[in-house]
Motif scaffolding. Sequence first.
Motif, PDB file in Angstrom:
ATOM      1  N   GLU B  45       0.839  -1.200   0.000  1.00 24.09           N
ATOM      2  CA  GLU B  45       0.000   0.000   0.000  1.00 24.09           C
ATOM      3  C   GLU B  45       0.877   1.255   0.000  1.00 24.09           C
ATOM      4  O   GLU B  45       0.587   2.224  -0.704  1.00 24.09           O
ATOM      5  CB  GLU B  45      -0.927  -0.015   1.231  1.00 24.09           C
ATOM      6  N   ALA B  46       1.948   1.208   0.780  1.00 20.51           N
ATOM      7  CA  ALA B  46       2.865   2.354   0.834  1.00 20.51           C
ATOM      8  C   ALA B  46       3.532   2.584  -0.519  1.00 20.51           C
ATOM      9  O   ALA B  46       3.661   3.728  -0.983  1.00 20.51           O
ATOM     10  CB  ALA B  46       3.908   2.121   1.922  1.00 20.51           C
ATOM     11  N   ILE B  47       3.928   1.496  -1.170  1.00 20.43           N
ATOM     12  CA  ILE B  47       4.602   1.649  -2.469  1.00 20.43           C
ATOM     13  C   ILE B  47       3.622   2.180  -3.520  1.00 20.43           C
ATOM     14  O   ILE B  47       3.977   2.992  -4.367  1.00 20.43           O
ATOM     15  CB  ILE B  47       5.247   0.316  -2.901  1.00 20.43           C
ATOM     16  N   ALA B  55       5.094   9.661  -2.675  1.00 22.06           N
ATOM     17  CA  ALA B  55       5.465   9.560  -1.260  1.00 22.06           C
ATOM     18  C   ALA B  55       6.878   9.002  -1.116  1.00 22.06           C
ATOM     19  O   ALA B  55       7.385   8.321  -2.010  1.00 22.06           O
ATOM     20  CB  ALA B  55       4.472   8.659  -0.534  1.00 22.06           C
ATOM     21  N   GLU B  56       7.493   9.328   0.013  1.00 26.12           N
ATOM     22  CA  GLU B  56       8.802   8.745   0.325  1.00 26.12           C
ATOM     23  C   GLU B  56       8.550   7.645   1.363  1.00 26.12           C
ATOM     24  O   GLU B  56       7.903   7.877   2.382  1.00 26.12           O
ATOM     25  CB  GLU B  56       9.724   9.814   0.912  1.00 26.12           C
ATOM     26  N   VAL B  57       9.064   6.450   1.079  1.00 27.36           N
ATOM     27  CA  VAL B  57       8.757   5.295   1.932  1.00 27.36           C
ATOM     28  C   VAL B  57       9.989   4.832   2.707  1.00 27.36           C
ATOM     29  O   VAL B  57      11.014   4.491   2.111  1.00 27.36           O
ATOM     30  CB  VAL B  57       8.211   4.120   1.088  1.00 27.36           C
ATOM     31  N   THR B  58       9.870   4.856   4.034  1.00 26.92           N
ATOM     32  CA  THR B  58      10.929   4.334   4.895  1.00 26.92           C
ATOM     33  C   THR B  58      10.417   3.060   5.559  1.00 26.92           C
ATOM     34  O   THR B  58       9.279   3.015   6.019  1.00 26.92           O
ATOM     35  CB  THR B  58      11.298   5.364   5.984  1.00 26.92           C
ATOM     36  N   VAL B  59      11.245   2.021   5.583  1.00 27.28           N
ATOM     37  CA  VAL B  59      10.847   0.801   6.282  1.00 27.28           C
ATOM     38  C   VAL B  59      11.704   0.637   7.529  1.00 27.28           C
ATOM     39  O   VAL B  59      12.885   0.985   7.535  1.00 27.28           O
ATOM     40  CB  VAL B  59      10.966  -0.457   5.382  1.00 27.28           C
ATOM     41  N   VAL B  60      11.080   0.128   8.586  1.00 29.01           N
ATOM     42  CA  VAL B  60      11.795  -0.049   9.848  1.00 29.01           C
ATOM     43  C   VAL B  60      11.459  -1.416  10.417  1.00 29.01           C
ATOM     44  O   VAL B  60      10.336  -1.885  10.331  1.00 29.01           O
ATOM     45  CB  VAL B  60      11.450   1.087  10.845  1.00 29.01           C
ATOM     46  N   SER B  61      12.478  -2.075  10.953  1.00 28.51           N
ATOM     47  CA  SER B  61      12.231  -3.329  11.647  1.00 28.51           C
ATOM     48  C   SER B  61      13.016  -3.325  12.943  1.00 28.51           C
ATOM     49  O   SER B  61      14.150  -2.845  12.991  1.00 28.51           O
ATOM     50  CB  SER B  61      12.650  -4.518  10.777  1.00 28.51           C
ATOM     51  N   LEU B  62      12.400  -3.840  13.978  1.00 29.16           N
ATOM     52  CA  LEU B  62      13.088  -3.971  15.254  1.00 29.16           C
ATOM     53  C   LEU B  62      13.390  -5.450  15.433  1.00 29.16           C
ATOM     54  O   LEU B  62      12.476  -6.276  15.379  1.00 29.16           O
ATOM     55  CB  LEU B  62      12.183  -3.440  16.377  1.00 29.16           C
ATOM     56  N   GLY B  63      14.643  -5.776  15.605  1.00 30.20           N
ATOM     57  CA  GLY B  63      15.008  -7.176  15.725  1.00 30.20           C
ATOM     58  C   GLY B  63      16.505  -7.369  15.683  1.00 30.20           C
ATOM     59  O   GLY B  63      17.267  -6.413  15.912  1.00 30.20           O
ATOM     60  N   ASN B  73      14.595  -6.894   1.333  1.00 27.05           N
ATOM     61  CA  ASN B  73      13.486  -7.278   0.454  1.00 27.05           C
ATOM     62  C   ASN B  73      12.564  -6.085   0.197  1.00 27.05           C
ATOM     63  O   ASN B  73      12.101  -5.864  -0.924  1.00 27.05           O
ATOM     64  CB  ASN B  73      12.722  -8.440   1.106  1.00 27.05           C
ATOM     65  N   ALA B  74      12.318  -5.297   1.241  1.00 20.47           N
ATOM     66  CA  ALA B  74      11.441  -4.122   1.087  1.00 20.47           C
ATOM     67  C   ALA B  74      12.095  -3.077   0.182  1.00 20.47           C
ATOM     68  O   ALA B  74      11.417  -2.424  -0.614  1.00 20.47           O
ATOM     69  CB  ALA B  74      11.121  -3.523   2.454  1.00 20.47           C
ATOM     70  N   LEU B  75      13.408  -2.943   0.288  1.00 19.10           N
ATOM     71  CA  LEU B  75      14.119  -2.009  -0.596  1.00 19.10           C
ATOM     72  C   LEU B  75      13.990  -2.488  -2.046  1.00 19.10           C
ATOM     73  O   LEU B  75      13.775  -1.693  -2.959  1.00 19.10           O
ATOM     74  CB  LEU B  75      15.597  -1.916  -0.206  1.00 19.10           C
ATOM     75  N   ALA B  76      14.078  -3.811  -2.241  1.00 22.13           N
ATOM     76  CA  ALA B  76      13.957  -4.372  -3.590  1.00 22.13           C
ATOM     77  C   ALA B  76      12.566  -4.110  -4.160  1.00 22.13           C
ATOM     78  O   ALA B  76      12.389  -3.947  -5.359  1.00 22.13           O
ATOM     79  CB  ALA B  76      14.243  -5.868  -3.561  1.00 22.13           C
ATOM     80  N   LEU B  77      11.575  -4.042  -3.282  1.00 21.02           N
ATOM     81  CA  LEU B  77      10.198  -3.820  -3.725  1.00 21.02           C
ATOM     82  C   LEU B  77       9.894  -2.342  -3.975  1.00 21.02           C
ATOM     83  O   LEU B  77       8.840  -2.006  -4.504  1.00 21.02           O
ATOM     84  CB  LEU B  77       9.220  -4.388  -2.686  1.00 21.02           C
ATOM     85  N   GLY B  78      10.797  -1.457  -3.549  1.00 21.22           N
ATOM     86  CA  GLY B  78      10.586  -0.042  -3.861  1.00 21.22           C
ATOM     87  C   GLY B  78      10.673   0.911  -2.691  1.00 21.22           C
ATOM     88  O   GLY B  78      10.464   2.125  -2.868  1.00 21.22           O
ATOM     89  N   ALA B  79      10.962   0.428  -1.480  1.00 16.52           N
ATOM     90  CA  ALA B  79      11.127   1.350  -0.352  1.00 16.52           C
ATOM     91  C   ALA B  79      12.376   2.199  -0.585  1.00 16.52           C
ATOM     92  O   ALA B  79      13.325   1.754  -1.217  1.00 16.52           O
ATOM     93  CB  ALA B  79      11.247   0.574   0.948  1.00 16.52           C
ATOM     94  N   ASP B  80      12.351   3.435  -0.069  1.00 10.12           N
ATOM     95  CA  ASP B  80      13.480   4.341  -0.289  1.00 10.12           C
ATOM     96  C   ASP B  80      14.568   4.209   0.763  1.00 10.12           C
ATOM     97  O   ASP B  80      15.752   4.254   0.447  1.00 10.12           O
ATOM     98  CB  ASP B  80      12.976   5.790  -0.304  1.00 10.12           C
ATOM     99  N   ASN B  81      14.169   4.085   2.017  1.00 11.97           N
ATOM    100  CA  ASN B  81      15.146   4.013   3.118  1.00 11.97           C
ATOM    101  C   ASN B  81      14.798   2.853   4.027  1.00 11.97           C
ATOM    102  O   ASN B  81      13.629   2.499   4.155  1.00 11.97           O
ATOM    103  CB  ASN B  81      15.124   5.282   3.960  1.00 11.97           C
ATOM    104  N   ALA B  82      15.844   2.305   4.694  1.00 11.61           N
ATOM    105  CA  ALA B  82      15.581   1.191   5.610  1.00 11.61           C
ATOM    106  C   ALA B  82      16.354   1.388   6.899  1.00 11.61           C
ATOM    107  O   ALA B  82      17.507   1.820   6.882  1.00 11.61           O
ATOM    108  CB  ALA B  82      15.980  -0.123   4.952  1.00 11.61           C
ATOM    109  N   VAL B  83      15.689   1.064   8.006  1.00 13.19           N
ATOM    110  CA  VAL B  83      16.293   1.251   9.333  1.00 13.19           C
ATOM    111  C   VAL B  83      16.124  -0.008  10.167  1.00 13.19           C
ATOM    112  O   VAL B  83      15.016  -0.541  10.267  1.00 13.19           O
ATOM    113  CB  VAL B  83      15.622   2.425  10.081  1.00 13.19           C
TER     114      VAL B  83
END
Lengths: 323, 248
Positions: B45-47, B55-63, B73-83
């Motif tokens: 939905e974000a992509i 929109a600019e899409v940042t993905v974040v995961s805690l782990g 994987n999210a970056l490969a799908l089109g997210a711009d930044n990952a944290v």
Amino acid sequence: MILVFCELKDGNLRKPSTEALSEGRRLADASGKRLGALFVGASNGGAADAAKYGADVILTCEAPHLASYSSDAFAAAIADAVKTKGATVLLGGATAMGKDALPRAAARLGAGYAGDVTSLSMVDGKLQAVRPVYAGKAFATTAFSSAVQVATTRPNVFIATEKPGAGTMESLPAPAGDFKAIVKEILAKGTGKADLTEANIIVSGGRGMKNGENFAILEELADALGGVVGASRAAVDAGWGISHGMQVGQTGKVVSPTLYIACGISGAIQHIAGMSGSKYIVAINKDPEAPIFKLASYGIVGDLFEVVPELTKAAKALSLTAQ
Amino acid sequence: MKILVALKQVPDTETRIKVAADGKSIDPADVKWITSPYDEYALEEAIRLKESKAAEVTVVSLGGDSAKDVLRNALALGADNAVLLKSDATDPLAIASALAAYAKGKGFDLIMAGNKGIGGDNASVGPMIAELLDMAQANVVVKLEIGDGTFRAEREIEGGTEVIEGKLPAVITAQKGLNEPRYASLKGIMGAKKKTIEEMDGAAPTGATSVVGMVMPPARPEGRKLEGEPAQQAAALLGALKDEAKIF
Ligand SMILES: Cc1cc2nc3c(=O)[nH]c(=O)nc-3n(C[C@H](O)[C@H](O)[C@H](O)COP(=O)(O)OP(=O)(O)OC[C@H]3O[C@@H](n4cnc5c(N)ncnc54)[C@H](O)[C@@H]3O)c2cc1C
Ligand SMILES: Nc1ncnc2c1ncn2[C@@H]1O[C@H](COP(=O)(O)O)[C@@H](O)[C@H]1O
């Protein structure tokens, strides 16, 4: 105090609320606490019924602007009630609304939250919850370290028992009316039937149903038994017009009815995860090796298109009513 | 428009769960890890909003470190930044607090999450983030429309759909049916390898709750097969449900 967030439907106390109240009463008795029932929004007559399930106090937080559900307003009202009453345990049914409002209220209170619990106890004055994890592949015991402890009770697991309480009515001030989000309308499917998670009897169909039209025979059986129809993901994804709301399993609804009848469902691990908590399981499958039979209380190896109509006929002849 | 998507790494749904020696967690041996299925709808939905509204899409995961797979994987799908927020916290409030602390003050208009992270099955991190950041929320959403500083969401409730209208910023948690997630393209996968994943400390491992025990479900009582012609099987079943199970 143990406080239970209660819901009304068409003015009547909802079943998951009566279950949460009964469990709250049990915990209150075990720990020498009082039981409060909280109603937010328009509470009309039904709120008084909470006394039947043991409420010592019935708290109402009413205002015209709370007539429609708003997650932020309800969470604020619930958290305020907890603070005003000095409640240490907050419960509610794990319903669409309960699961929307109570985690939010928990965060507002800095409280721990356990969702969809199947058993509760008080240990050293604090709540302990048992809840299914991995969609029922295991059960975890959650302990709380926060001052306030919040949990939602899974529908159909706790038994609602009438045990009259004083039911003293008390009204609480309502939060102001500038909400971040509000329910504008409800698009009901209008079946009038119980939701899968609350149903006592579920008749589910899988890929073995071959098409969507054939689900009519499951509807007939469900009607004869007083149940509702569910489905496997294969049936939902096949494009037969079976809505996702009917999907049972790890990525669908997790159900715990008294009776679950699986028709033309093989018993994949993700499906089992959603229904293995059912009290009795019936499997109707033409493949005697189908994994679903490992779970079944009663197994029928046969063609569902022959067996299901016979079951409907026999059920109608008996004019059954579930106890 | 800025969107944050929270992605949780979870055991594959095929996993046969075994309780670990500590008696309160799962045995990680042979577990294949995936992005929690509902989070895939949130990301998709974000992509789509990125494509339709720039929109600019940042993905974040805690782990742990392995959660980088989910982010890559999210970056490969089109997210711009990952944290990656490094932590082994399991308490929903601790996780929500860490995610909210990351998001605070960064101007996200929308925070997307799954309605439930499979495995933990808490279904609470979304609404907790909304409260901690004083945002609107809509959970278990199957349809989302973004207007000018507003949203309209359809969410699943018992026996129907509820229409929520609210103001942005908001937390939206996704349900199956919201969209059909895409697959990563080869170009996307190659591009993602060149992007960096930002790493920082996440939540303290202790929170408001802790898991103190884990057991397998009780074994189901032995069942039996009902023999005969369909009519006989049907009669035998109804008899058993009436007399043995006492359902009717
Ligand atoms: C991430 C993920 C999540 C998933 N989540 C879910 C979930 O939430 N719920 C879910 O159900 N699945 C889920 N699945 C899918 C799951 O793995 C199975 O594919 C699915 O459950 C199979 O559905 P089924 O049993 O209807 O179909 P099948 O496995 O194809 O079984 C059909 C059965 O019907 C029987 N049959 C055929 N014709 C007849 C007849 N005339 N009479 C009697 N029996 C007949 C066959 O013998 C067979 O056993 C998920 C999968 C993944 C990867
Ligand atoms: N450790 C985590 N890292 C990132 N997102 C998370 C994490 N835990 C939960 N979430 C998000 O919150 C949603 C609900 O998770 P939960 O409340 O754990 O069922 C998930 O679908 C994710 O979108």
